[in-house]
Design an enzyme around this catalytic site. Structure first.
Site, PDB file in Angstrom:
ATOM      1  N   HIS A   1       0.835  -1.206   0.000  1.00  0.00           N
ATOM      2  CA  HIS A   1       0.000   0.000   0.000  1.00  0.00           C
ATOM      3  C   HIS A   1       0.872   1.260   0.000  1.00  0.00           C
ATOM      4  O   HIS A   1       0.610   2.214  -0.731  1.00  0.00           O
ATOM      5  CB  HIS A   1      -0.866   0.048   1.268  1.00  0.00           C
ATOM      6  CG  HIS A   1      -1.863  -1.063   1.400  1.00  0.00           C
ATOM      7  ND1 HIS A   1      -1.828  -1.972   2.427  1.00  0.00           N
ATOM      8  CD2 HIS A   1      -2.936  -1.387   0.649  1.00  0.00           C
ATOM      9  CE1 HIS A   1      -2.846  -2.806   2.313  1.00  0.00           C
ATOM     10  NE2 HIS A   1      -3.537  -2.485   1.234  1.00  0.00           N
TER      11      HIS A   1
ATOM     12  N   GLN B   1     -18.212  -6.203  -1.425  1.00  0.00           N
ATOM     13  CA  GLN B   1     -17.313  -6.929  -2.323  1.00  0.00           C
ATOM     14  C   GLN B   1     -16.891  -8.274  -1.736  1.00  0.00           C
ATOM     15  O   GLN B   1     -16.120  -9.007  -2.347  1.00  0.00           O
ATOM     16  CB  GLN B   1     -16.095  -6.087  -2.698  1.00  0.00           C
ATOM     17  CG  GLN B   1     -15.034  -5.942  -1.616  1.00  0.00           C
ATOM     18  CD  GLN B   1     -13.916  -5.019  -2.053  1.00  0.00           C
ATOM     19  OE1 GLN B   1     -14.115  -3.824  -2.243  1.00  0.00           O
ATOM     20  NE2 GLN B   1     -12.718  -5.565  -2.232  1.00  0.00           N
TER      21      GLN B   1
ATOM     22  N   GLY C   1      -2.603  -1.467  -7.369  1.00  0.00           N
ATOM     23  CA  GLY C   1      -1.502  -2.420  -7.437  1.00  0.00           C
ATOM     24  C   GLY C   1      -1.751  -3.525  -8.446  1.00  0.00           C
ATOM     25  O   GLY C   1      -2.881  -4.000  -8.606  1.00  0.00           O
TER      26      GLY C   1
ATOM     27  N   VAL D   1       4.669  -5.471  -4.589  1.00  0.00           N
ATOM     28  CA  VAL D   1       5.739  -5.444  -3.581  1.00  0.00           C
ATOM     29  C   VAL D   1       5.717  -6.780  -2.834  1.00  0.00           C
ATOM     30  O   VAL D   1       4.644  -7.247  -2.436  1.00  0.00           O
ATOM     31  CB  VAL D   1       5.541  -4.266  -2.603  1.00  0.00           C
ATOM     32  CG1 VAL D   1       6.618  -4.272  -1.520  1.00  0.00           C
ATOM     33  CG2 VAL D   1       5.568  -2.946  -3.357  1.00  0.00           C
TER      34      VAL D   1
ATOM     35  N   SER E   1      -2.731  -7.855   3.090  1.00  0.00           N
ATOM     36  CA  SER E   1      -3.301  -7.719   4.438  1.00  0.00           C
ATOM     37  C   SER E   1      -3.651  -9.096   4.995  1.00  0.00           C
ATOM     38  O   SER E   1      -3.619  -9.316   6.202  1.00  0.00           O
ATOM     39  CB  SER E   1      -4.560  -6.852   4.381  1.00  0.00           C
ATOM     40  OG  SER E   1      -4.250  -5.601   3.797  1.00  0.00           O
TER      41      SER E   1
END
Ligand code: AMP
Length: 280
Positions: free
Chosen positions: A37, A61, A147, A176, A186
């Site tokens: 992030h 979602q 991302g 990343v 996460s």
């Protein structure tokens, strides 16, 4: 950094900045922030006068109630991390603020959401599109950063911007990874110690797919990698596919003219992880 939980405060504050001629870079997130992030935020900060971040765990979602319940929420720690990237505005609304009434918009993304995440998580991308459209209406960013980790999501967002004619530039940023190759997520926090040690197998297997592409045709390679995942007792494979990076449809033969990405979703214990690697 300003921290707002209401739409009204946010639009009023950003309206003023916009009138002063400031450009706005926006990074929407669901929080539990990590270096992935933060890399988007550093890029947005560099390219714009103002960095706006949203943190909202978007219930519509999630196609699985348990997944929504256990999704990590770490607002205090997130705020500290946002200070380190000189974030100017955090918008962190609750569900009633975002959805005072039921939303029933249905987007048509053609074939883009019929495969991979879209096939295994019914309604997921419609929920993503609804929240991103609403966040874009509130923040009205010049540029928004996403991302490549969520490769299919990026294609959906680009399509959404086209369908809705939203005047925003969509910027994609590279994945990343942890030093051992695991894509930051996460959800990695939900892995236990043993699972965390096993998890780098995902990226190692994607790298193997990339290496072998010069020696083997696309269809047998797809099957070989599926067998690799299915042969590992720790993982439950949901899908592995090698797709055209624009249409997201499976490719059957290598073509250097067609951008090609290998995408995977696997369960490791109770945690669902996704990753991808560019092949061409
Ligand atoms: P999320 O909080 O999972 O909704 O993610 C917010 C944004 O961060 C999305 O655009 C993701 O694609 C991006 N993102 C998540 N993980 C990574 C990562 N490891 N590298 C780069 N971007 C990421």
């Amino acid at each position: 950094m300003k921290v707002f939980s209401t739409i009204q405060e946010t639009t009023a504050y950003l309206g003023k900045l916009r009138n002063e001629g400031k450009s706005i870079g926006f990074v929407p997130t669901m929080g539990a922030l990590h270096e992935g992030h933060l890399s988007l935020m550093r890029c947005a900060k560099k390219e714009n006068d103002v960095l706006v971040v949203s943190i909202f765990v978007n219930p519509i979602q999630f196609n699985n109630a348990e997944d929504l319940k256990k999704y990590p929420r770490t607002l205090e720690g997130d705020i500290k991390k946002l200070e380190t990237v000189q974030c100017n505005v955090l918008f962190a609304p609750d569900t009633d603020e975002m959805y005072p009434e039921k939303v029933d918009r249905q987007y048509d993304f053609g074939q883009l959401d019929k495969v991979m995440e879209g096939a295994f998580r019914p309604g997921h991308f419609n929920g993503v599109a609804i929240v991103v459209k609403k966040l874009f209406d509130i923040v009205q960013p010049d540029s928004a950063y996403f991302g490549e980790k969520d490769f299919q999501q990026l294609a959906i967002i680009k399509k959404l911007v086209e369908i809705e004619n939203i005047p925003v530039q969509i910027v994609s940023c590279p994945i990343v990874r942890e030093p051992d190759g695991l894509a930051m997520s996460s959800r990695n926090r939900l892995l236990n110690e043993k699972e965390r040690k096993i998890a780098p197998f995902i990226y190692q297997t994607l790298q193997e797919a990339k290496r072998r592409r010069h020696h083997i045709c696309a269809n047998p390679l797809r099957q070989m990698i599926i067998n690799r995942f299915e042969g590992n007792e720790h993982f439950r494979l949901e899908y592995f596919d090698i797709v055209d990076d624009k249409t997201l449809q499976p490719i059957n033969a290598w073509n250097n003219e067609v951008g090609t990405v290998a995408c995977v979703a696997v369960w490791l214990g109770d945690v669902r992880l996704i990753d991808n690697i560019r092949i061409i």
